[in-house]
Motif scaffolding. Structure first.
Motif, mmCIF file in Angstrom:
data_model
loop_
_atom_site.group_PDB
_atom_site.id
_atom_site.type_symbol
_atom_site.label_atom_id
_atom_site.label_comp_id
_atom_site.label_asym_id
_atom_site.label_seq_id
_atom_site.Cartn_x
_atom_site.Cartn_y
_atom_site.Cartn_z
ATOM 1 N N ASP A 1 23.692 27.745 33.493
ATOM 2 C CA ASP A 1 24.040 28.114 31.952
ATOM 3 C C ASP A 1 23.050 28.457 31.033
ATOM 4 N N ALA A 2 21.925 28.913 31.711
ATOM 5 C CA ALA A 2 20.860 29.449 30.992
ATOM 6 C C ALA A 2 21.127 30.649 30.065
ATOM 7 N N PRO A 3 20.214 30.873 28.970
ATOM 8 C CA PRO A 3 20.307 32.187 28.424
ATOM 9 C C PRO A 3 20.392 33.422 29.273
ATOM 10 N N ARG A 4 20.886 34.558 28.884
ATOM 11 C CA ARG A 4 20.916 35.669 29.800
ATOM 12 C C ARG A 4 21.193 36.747 29.107
ATOM 13 N N THR A 5 20.603 38.222 29.654
ATOM 14 C CA THR A 5 20.682 39.336 29.086
ATOM 15 C C THR A 5 22.081 39.904 29.306
ATOM 16 N N LEU A 6 22.794 39.345 30.394
ATOM 17 C CA LEU A 6 24.053 39.895 30.698
ATOM 18 C C LEU A 6 24.628 39.021 31.728
ATOM 19 N N ASP A 7 25.912 38.539 31.476
ATOM 20 C CA ASP A 7 26.823 38.028 32.417
ATOM 21 C C ASP A 7 28.162 38.408 32.415
ATOM 22 N N LEU A 8 28.458 38.632 33.769
ATOM 23 C CA LEU A 8 29.829 39.486 34.064
ATOM 24 C C LEU A 8 30.441 38.559 35.072
ATOM 25 N N ASP A 9 31.704 38.231 34.829
ATOM 26 C CA ASP A 9 32.699 37.350 35.448
ATOM 27 C C ASP A 9 33.858 38.204 35.721
ATOM 28 N N LEU A 10 34.226 38.040 37.119
ATOM 29 C CA LEU A 10 35.533 38.669 37.470
ATOM 30 C C LEU A 10 36.520 37.483 37.236
ATOM 31 N N LEU A 11 37.418 37.707 36.173
ATOM 32 C CA LEU A 11 38.342 36.838 35.796
ATOM 33 C C LEU A 11 39.728 36.913 36.875
ATOM 34 N N LEU A 12 40.063 38.192 36.800
ATOM 35 C CA LEU A 12 41.628 38.413 37.562
ATOM 36 C C LEU A 12 41.355 39.690 38.354
ATOM 37 N N TYR A 13 42.007 39.797 39.631
ATOM 38 C CA TYR A 13 42.174 41.043 40.310
ATOM 39 C C TYR A 13 43.634 41.120 40.678
ATOM 40 N N GLY A 14 44.101 41.856 39.995
ATOM 41 C CA GLY A 14 45.739 41.780 40.168
ATOM 42 C C GLY A 14 46.464 40.499 40.105
ATOM 43 N N ASP A 15 47.124 39.877 41.261
ATOM 44 C CA ASP A 15 47.687 38.796 41.009
ATOM 45 C C ASP A 15 47.080 37.812 42.173
ATOM 46 N N ALA A 16 45.906 38.202 42.714
ATOM 47 C CA ALA A 16 45.254 37.775 43.859
ATOM 48 C C ALA A 16 44.837 36.336 43.723
ATOM 49 N N GLN A 17 44.686 35.579 44.467
ATOM 50 C CA GLN A 17 44.048 34.152 44.470
ATOM 51 C C GLN A 17 42.933 34.323 45.478
ATOM 52 N N ILE A 18 41.724 34.407 45.381
ATOM 53 C CA ILE A 18 40.859 34.585 46.248
ATOM 54 C C ILE A 18 39.675 33.339 46.467
ATOM 55 N N ARG A 19 39.660 32.758 47.436
ATOM 56 C CA ARG A 19 38.405 31.786 47.700
ATOM 57 C C ARG A 19 37.585 32.100 48.568
ATOM 58 N N GLN A 20 36.362 32.938 48.539
ATOM 59 C CA GLN A 20 35.505 33.119 49.754
ATOM 60 C C GLN A 20 34.145 32.983 49.108
ATOM 61 N N ASP A 21 33.283 32.490 49.798
ATOM 62 C CA ASP A 21 31.830 32.574 49.673
ATOM 63 C C ASP A 21 31.548 32.346 48.050
ATOM 64 N N HIS A 22 30.882 33.321 47.424
ATOM 65 C CA HIS A 22 30.714 33.406 46.083
ATOM 66 C C HIS A 22 31.781 33.847 44.993
ATOM 67 N N LEU A 23 32.943 34.314 45.714
ATOM 68 C CA LEU A 23 34.140 34.808 44.912
ATOM 69 C C LEU A 23 35.303 33.976 44.650
ATOM 70 N N ILE A 24 35.502 33.501 43.576
ATOM 71 C CA ILE A 24 36.752 32.791 43.199
ATOM 72 C C ILE A 24 37.564 33.607 42.250
ATOM 73 N N VAL A 25 38.625 33.788 42.577
ATOM 74 C CA VAL A 25 39.559 34.676 41.615
ATOM 75 C C VAL A 25 41.062 33.777 41.726
ATOM 76 N N PRO A 26 41.363 33.474 40.562
ATOM 77 C CA PRO A 26 41.095 33.682 39.168
ATOM 78 C C PRO A 26 39.742 32.740 39.120
ATOM 79 N N HIS A 27 39.176 33.206 38.069
ATOM 80 C CA HIS A 27 38.021 32.608 37.660
ATOM 81 C C HIS A 27 38.351 31.004 37.382
#
Length: 166
Positions: free
Chosen positions: A90-116
């Motif tokens: 939660d540090a200050p940042r110049t840019l943060d991008l989060d993948l919120l949704l990828y179609g209707d996929a539900q993904i849980r792998q390593d550093h990728l969780i979708v929906p966010h």
């Protein structure tokens, strides 16, 4: 085959609005992808570590043939290009991008969780998301708009009008 993805953008260091616009320009240039729409820019207070400047936030709608993992890697590269440094959570940042949704996929792998996993708890995600896609459904949770009353106490200000692209 293409998929529609939604990406949250945020920044609170440097010139946040310019950095978000630059990130949107870079998202529009991703291979096998097309930036379809961007939300308005919103100002919000920091969540978690609150002793920092307010954030500028937005959501982008992207049509892509990239896999979710490849899209995440491209997003991390854009963050790095924009000077993102990960010093603490939660540090200050110049840019943060989060993948919120990828179609209707539900993904849980390593550093990728979708929906966010926290998107439905954050006004700075839900408002721009429902601005550009009012009927969007969060897989496994329900309509995003159903969560708006639950975040009504989170301060949020609209800074600019969003624009359809293409």
């Amino acid at each position: 085959m293409s998929t529609v993805a939604f990406i949250a953008l945020g920044a609170n260091l440097g010139q946040p609005a310019l950095q978000l616009q630059h990130a949107l320009d870079l998202l529009a240039k991703l291979p096998q992808s097309q930036l379809l729409q961007q939300s308005s820019f919103y100002s919000s207070s920091a969540v978690g570590y609150t002793d920092q400047p307010d954030f500028i936030n937005a959501v982008a709608k992207l049509k892509t043939c990239l896999s979710a993992a490849a899209l995440l890697q491209a997003m991390l590269a854009i963050e790095a290009e924009c000077g993102r440094q990960r010093t603490f959570q939660d540090a200050p940042r110049t840019l943060d991008l989060d993948l919120l949704l990828y179609g209707d996929a539900q993904i849980r792998q390593d550093h990728l969780i979708v929906p966010h996993p926290r998107m439905h708890q954050r006004a700075f995600v839900l408002h721009p998301l429902t601005e550009i896609s009012p009927d969007i459904f969060i897989p496994g949770l329900g309509p995003a708009s159903a969560f708006l009353p639950l975040v009504a106490d989170q301060q949020l200000s609209v800074l600019t009008a969003g624009k359809p692209l293409g």
